[in-house]
Motif scaffolding. Structure first.
Motif, short mmCIF file in Angstrom:
data_model
loop_
_atom_site.label_atom_id
_atom_site.label_comp_id
_atom_site.label_asym_id
_atom_site.label_seq_id
_atom_site.Cartn_x
_atom_site.Cartn_y
_atom_site.Cartn_z
N LYS A 11 0.84 -1.19 0.00
CA LYS A 11 0.00 0.00 0.00
C LYS A 11 0.88 1.25 0.00
CE LYS A 11 -4.51 -0.14 1.79
NZ LYS A 11 -5.49 -0.08 2.82
N VAL A 12 2.08 1.09 0.57
CA VAL A 12 3.02 2.20 0.69
C VAL A 12 4.39 1.74 0.22
CG1 VAL A 12 4.20 3.74 2.32
CG2 VAL A 12 1.77 3.23 2.62
N SER A 13 5.04 2.59 -0.55
CA SER A 13 6.44 2.38 -0.91
C SER A 13 7.26 3.47 -0.25
CB SER A 13 6.64 2.46 -2.43
OG SER A 13 5.95 1.43 -3.09
N VAL A 14 8.25 3.07 0.52
CA VAL A 14 9.14 4.01 1.18
C VAL A 14 10.42 4.06 0.37
CG1 VAL A 14 10.39 4.55 3.30
CG2 VAL A 14 8.15 3.43 3.42
N ILE A 15 10.81 5.25 -0.05
CA ILE A 15 12.01 5.44 -0.85
C ILE A 15 13.06 6.14 0.01
CG2 ILE A 15 12.98 6.68 -2.83
CD1 ILE A 15 10.28 6.30 -4.22
N CYS A 16 14.22 5.53 0.10
CA CYS A 16 15.33 6.09 0.88
C CYS A 16 16.56 6.21 -0.01
CB CYS A 16 15.67 5.19 2.06
SG CYS A 16 14.33 4.93 3.21
N LEU A 17 17.12 7.39 -0.03
CA LEU A 17 18.37 7.63 -0.76
C LEU A 17 19.49 7.73 0.25
CD1 LEU A 17 17.23 10.58 -3.05
CD2 LEU A 17 17.02 8.14 -3.50
N THR A 18 20.66 7.23 -0.11
CA THR A 18 21.79 7.42 0.79
C THR A 18 23.06 7.70 0.00
OG1 THR A 18 23.06 6.52 2.63
CG2 THR A 18 22.26 4.93 1.02
N TYR A 19 23.77 8.69 0.49
CA TYR A 19 25.10 9.03 -0.01
C TYR A 19 25.85 9.67 1.15
CZ TYR A 19 28.95 11.03 -2.58
OH TYR A 19 30.22 11.34 -3.00
N PRO A 23 27.26 7.79 9.31
CA PRO A 23 27.06 8.07 10.74
C PRO A 23 25.60 8.01 11.19
CG PRO A 23 28.54 9.69 9.78
CD PRO A 23 27.96 8.89 8.64
N TYR A 24 24.65 8.14 10.28
CA TYR A 24 23.23 8.23 10.63
C TYR A 24 22.41 7.04 10.13
CZ TYR A 24 25.26 12.84 10.35
OH TYR A 24 26.11 13.90 10.47
N LEU A 25 23.01 6.20 9.32
CA LEU A 25 22.27 5.17 8.60
C LEU A 25 21.65 4.13 9.52
CD1 LEU A 25 21.49 4.66 5.74
CD2 LEU A 25 23.66 3.50 5.37
N GLN A 27 20.66 4.42 12.59
CA GLN A 27 19.52 5.01 13.28
C GLN A 27 18.31 5.09 12.35
OE1 GLN A 27 20.28 8.91 14.87
NE2 GLN A 27 18.26 9.07 15.80
N ALA A 28 18.53 5.49 11.12
CA ALA A 28 17.43 5.59 10.15
C ALA A 28 16.83 4.21 9.84
CB ALA A 28 17.92 6.26 8.87
N LEU A 29 17.68 3.22 9.61
CA LEU A 29 17.19 1.88 9.29
C LEU A 29 16.47 1.25 10.48
CD1 LEU A 29 20.23 0.58 7.23
CD2 LEU A 29 18.06 1.46 6.36
N ASP A 30 17.00 1.45 11.68
CA ASP A 30 16.34 0.93 12.87
C ASP A 30 14.97 1.59 13.05
OD1 ASP A 30 18.44 -0.77 13.42
OD2 ASP A 30 19.36 0.57 14.91
N GLY A 31 14.87 2.87 12.72
CA GLY A 31 13.59 3.56 12.78
C GLY A 31 12.58 2.95 11.83
N PRO A 51 31.50 7.09 -0.73
CA PRO A 51 32.89 6.78 -0.39
C PRO A 51 33.07 6.43 1.09
CG PRO A 51 32.62 9.14 -0.65
CD PRO A 51 31.30 8.51 -1.01
N ASP A 52 32.00 6.57 1.91
CA ASP A 52 32.11 6.22 3.33
C ASP A 52 31.66 4.77 3.53
OD1 ASP A 52 29.34 6.32 3.16
OD2 ASP A 52 29.09 7.77 4.77
N ASP A 53 31.26 4.41 4.73
CA ASP A 53 30.89 3.03 5.03
C ASP A 53 29.40 2.73 4.84
OD1 ASP A 53 30.07 4.58 7.17
OD2 ASP A 53 30.76 3.18 8.70
N SER A 54 28.68 3.58 4.14
CA SER A 54 27.24 3.38 3.93
C SER A 54 26.93 2.01 3.31
CB SER A 54 26.65 4.48 3.04
OG SER A 54 26.69 5.72 3.68
#
Length: 92
Positions: A11-19, A23-25, A27-31, A51-54
């Motif tokens: 019913k819902v598609s959640v779109i997440c971009l990361t670059y 440091p915040y990923l 927390q966002a994924l756990d949320g 280029p980081d550990d994302s």
């Protein structure tokens, strides 16, 4: 657990971009993982060749929750607009 493609249409598609969000990923994924719904949803994640550990963090979550996220690992940086558009077109 069923494959993502075996799930009912969301019913819902959640779109997440990361670059460079390492440091915040977590927390966002756990949320996202904490959300409780009574309807099907999907989470599409576009990792834009950070280029980081994302990417490593996303792969860790993908291993821990193989049927929850749909990860899209870019071969080269697409930029936010192209990354978002690609995920938008994949949303069901």
């Amino acid at each position: 657990m069923p494959n993502i493609s075996d799930r009912p249409d969301p019913k819902v598609s959640v779109i997440c971009l990361t670059y460079n969000h390492g440091p915040y990923l977590r927390q966002a994924l756990d949320g996202v993982l904490m959300q409780k719904t009574d309807f099907p949803f999907e989470v599409l994640l576009g990792e834009d060749c950070s280029p980081d550990d994302s990417r490593e963090i996303l792969k860790e979550y993908e291993r821990q929750h193989p049927d929850f996220f749909q990860m899209f690992y870019r071969e080269k940086n697409m930029g936010a607009n192209s990354n978002w558009l690609d995920l938008f077109l994949r949303a069901r």
